[in-house]
Design a protein around this motif. Structure first.
Motif, PDB file in Angstrom:
ATOM      1  N   ARG A 242       0.688  -1.296  -0.107  1.00  0.00           N
ATOM      2  CA  ARG A 242       0.112   0.110   0.044  1.00  0.00           C
ATOM      3  C   ARG A 242       0.961   1.177   0.134  1.00  0.00           C
ATOM      4  O   ARG A 242       0.595   2.279  -0.822  1.00  0.00           O
ATOM      5  N   ASP A 243       2.003   1.100   0.713  1.00  0.00           N
ATOM      6  CA  ASP A 243       2.742   2.348   0.640  1.00  0.00           C
ATOM      7  C   ASP A 243       3.472   2.573  -0.516  1.00  0.00           C
ATOM      8  O   ASP A 243       3.803   3.750  -0.940  1.00  0.00           O
ATOM      9  N   ALA A 244       3.622   1.745  -1.681  1.00  0.00           N
ATOM     10  CA  ALA A 244       4.056   1.780  -2.969  1.00  0.00           C
ATOM     11  C   ALA A 244       3.030   2.135  -3.847  1.00  0.00           C
ATOM     12  O   ALA A 244       3.235   2.393  -5.050  1.00  0.00           O
ATOM     13  N   GLY A 245       1.754   2.307  -3.518  1.00  0.00           N
ATOM     14  CA  GLY A 245       0.617   2.845  -4.021  1.00  0.00           C
ATOM     15  C   GLY A 245      -0.286   1.781  -4.718  1.00  0.00           C
ATOM     16  O   GLY A 245      -1.113   1.987  -5.409  1.00  0.00           O
ATOM     17  N   PHE A 246      -0.239   0.332  -4.267  1.00  0.00           N
ATOM     18  CA  PHE A 246      -0.810  -0.694  -4.758  1.00  0.00           C
ATOM     19  C   PHE A 246      -1.920  -0.871  -3.827  1.00  0.00           C
ATOM     20  O   PHE A 246      -2.065  -0.810  -2.678  1.00  0.00           O
ATOM     21  N   VAL A 247      -3.114  -1.321  -4.546  1.00  0.00           N
ATOM     22  CA  VAL A 247      -4.402  -1.632  -3.759  1.00  0.00           C
ATOM     23  C   VAL A 247      -4.840  -3.128  -3.926  1.00  0.00           C
ATOM     24  O   VAL A 247      -5.695  -3.424  -3.173  1.00  0.00           O
ATOM     25  N   SER A 248      -4.321  -3.659  -4.860  1.00  0.00           N
ATOM     26  CA  SER A 248      -4.724  -5.289  -5.204  1.00  0.00           C
ATOM     27  C   SER A 248      -3.448  -5.794  -6.046  1.00  0.00           C
ATOM     28  O   SER A 248      -2.687  -5.066  -6.828  1.00  0.00           O
ATOM     29  N   THR A 249      -3.665  -7.005  -5.958  1.00  0.00           N
ATOM     30  CA  THR A 249      -2.589  -7.801  -6.537  1.00  0.00           C
ATOM     31  C   THR A 249      -2.931  -9.303  -6.928  1.00  0.00           C
ATOM     32  O   THR A 249      -4.023  -9.689  -6.307  1.00  0.00           O
TER      33      THR A 249
ATOM     34  N   SER B 248      -2.809  -0.029  -8.939  1.00  0.00           N
ATOM     35  CA  SER B 248      -2.739   1.017  -8.039  1.00  0.00           C
ATOM     36  C   SER B 248      -4.204   1.312  -7.867  1.00  0.00           C
ATOM     37  O   SER B 248      -4.442   2.420  -7.049  1.00  0.00           O
ATOM     38  N   ARG B 249      -5.133   0.727  -8.458  1.00  0.00           N
ATOM     39  CA  ARG B 249      -6.841   1.206  -8.144  1.00  0.00           C
ATOM     40  C   ARG B 249      -7.453  -0.253  -8.043  1.00  0.00           C
ATOM     41  O   ARG B 249      -6.986  -1.169  -8.380  1.00  0.00           O
ATOM     42  N   PRO B 250      -8.603  -0.136  -7.482  1.00  0.00           N
ATOM     43  CA  PRO B 250      -9.531  -1.209  -7.300  1.00  0.00           C
ATOM     44  C   PRO B 250      -9.828  -2.035  -8.639  1.00  0.00           C
ATOM     45  O   PRO B 250     -10.107  -1.286  -9.518  1.00  0.00           O
ATOM     46  N   GLY B 251      -9.846  -3.181  -8.800  1.00  0.00           N
ATOM     47  CA  GLY B 251     -10.062  -3.989  -9.668  1.00  0.00           C
ATOM     48  C   GLY B 251      -9.840  -5.415  -9.689  1.00  0.00           C
ATOM     49  O   GLY B 251      -9.129  -5.803  -8.719  1.00  0.00           O
ATOM     50  N   ARG B 252     -10.497  -6.247 -10.667  1.00  0.00           N
ATOM     51  CA  ARG B 252     -10.480  -7.744 -10.483  1.00  0.00           C
ATOM     52  C   ARG B 252      -9.885  -7.902 -12.127  1.00  0.00           C
ATOM     53  O   ARG B 252     -10.231  -7.697 -12.957  1.00  0.00           O
ATOM     54  N   LEU B 253      -9.322  -9.120 -12.103  1.00  0.00           N
ATOM     55  CA  LEU B 253      -8.909  -9.640 -13.586  1.00  0.00           C
ATOM     56  C   LEU B 253      -9.986 -10.481 -13.824  1.00  0.00           C
ATOM     57  O   LEU B 253     -10.492 -11.218 -13.269  1.00  0.00           O
ATOM     58  N   SER B 254     -10.402 -10.210 -15.187  1.00  0.00           N
ATOM     59  CA  SER B 254     -11.496 -11.010 -15.704  1.00  0.00           C
ATOM     60  C   SER B 254     -10.909 -12.533 -15.930  1.00  0.00           C
ATOM     61  O   SER B 254      -9.782 -12.777 -15.912  1.00  0.00           O
ATOM     62  N   GLU B 255     -11.722 -13.414 -16.318  1.00  0.00           N
ATOM     63  CA  GLU B 255     -11.454 -14.684 -16.710  1.00  0.00           C
ATOM     64  C   GLU B 255     -10.468 -14.602 -17.723  1.00  0.00           C
ATOM     65  O   GLU B 255      -9.545 -15.319 -18.022  1.00  0.00           O
ATOM     66  N   SER B 256     -11.046 -13.899 -18.872  1.00  0.00           N
ATOM     67  CA  SER B 256     -10.082 -13.741 -19.979  1.00  0.00           C
ATOM     68  C   SER B 256      -8.859 -13.162 -19.922  1.00  0.00           C
ATOM     69  O   SER B 256      -7.773 -13.585 -20.323  1.00  0.00           O
TER      70      SER B 256
END
Length: 244
Positions: free
Chosen positions: A112-119, A139-147
């Protein structure tokens, strides 16, 4: 250009692994760049296992990611490490969620200190052999789609094949070098045997036995002894070992 076309381009690039001048590091850095482009992520790191069985960072899209990955390795924690150990993808991890990052220790806070919110982490494996993992960061909320997961795993698979191909080539070079060294040593020993056989009026078999008997207690390699004989710098005495 469609994502499918870009994936095809990367697969074509992987053919370079069959050439002697293939640059693995450059290829993996290109993989990081392609992953950012295709998957709409903000940073990528690639870790592979070394000959000692330890994970090492080998490529990253930027310095912040490199430092983050090194931190994860130092503490043996983080999605990439878990992905490598289990061989299973670690997807859509919310770095702001305590339950989601349970077991990652300070990793989540550092991320989070490096600016990331998901991995996310994708395994680099062929069948049951896992050679590393690819770590993706948002660096923003988001999900990887199946594709996107399928595309990301394809890139990881390409990298895995490239690494295994490179290791196979390097092992082949080592084996060829060892074989050539053995052949060269044998020629040197045969030459020395001929010299000593004529000098001491011995059969070749008896001469070889005498050379071994002289070299063994002195921790002298047969090739070294033979080279001394050829160079006429051998000042030892085979003594009783030359008895027919």
């Amino acid at each position: 250009m469609t994502s499918q076309q870009r994936v095809l381009d990367i697969l074509v690039e992987a053919v370079d692994t069959l050439t002697e001048d293939f640059d693995l590091i450059e290829f993996l850095h290109r993989l990081c760049a392609r992953s950012i482009e295709l998957l709409d992520v903000d940073a990528v790191g690639v870790m592979i296992v070394d000959q000692h069985g330890e994970l090492q960072l080998i490529a990253a899209s930027d310095e912040n990611t490199r430092l983050l990955e090194l931190f994860a390795l130092q503490h043996e924690e983080g999605p990439c490490v878990r992905c490598y150990r289990t061989g299973q993808a670690q997807l859509n991890i919310d770095l702001t969620s305590a339950p989601a990052t349970l077991g990652f220790g300070p990793f989540a806070a550092r991320a989070r200190d490096a600016g990331f919110v998901s991995t996310h982490a994708l395994p680099m494996k062929l069948r049951q052999q896992v050679v590393g993992a690819v770590n993706l960061f948002h660096s923003r909320p988001g999900r990887l789609s199946e594709s996107d997961v399928q595309i990301g795993q394809t890139l990881a698979d390409v990298a895995t094949i490239s690494i295994l191909q490179q290791r196979s080539i390097e092992q082949s070079y080592i084996e060829k070098a060892q074989l050539q060294a053995a052949l060269t040593s044998r020629v040197t020993i045969e030459q020395a045997k001929g010299i000593l056989s004529e000098r001491h009026h011995l059969s070749l078999d008896s001469t070889f036995d005498a050379m071994r008997a002289y070299a063994r207690p002195r921790h002298l390699r047969l090739t070294e002894l033979a080279q001394q004989v050829i160079d006429n710098t051998f000042d030892g005495d085979l003594g009783d070992t030359t008895t027919p």
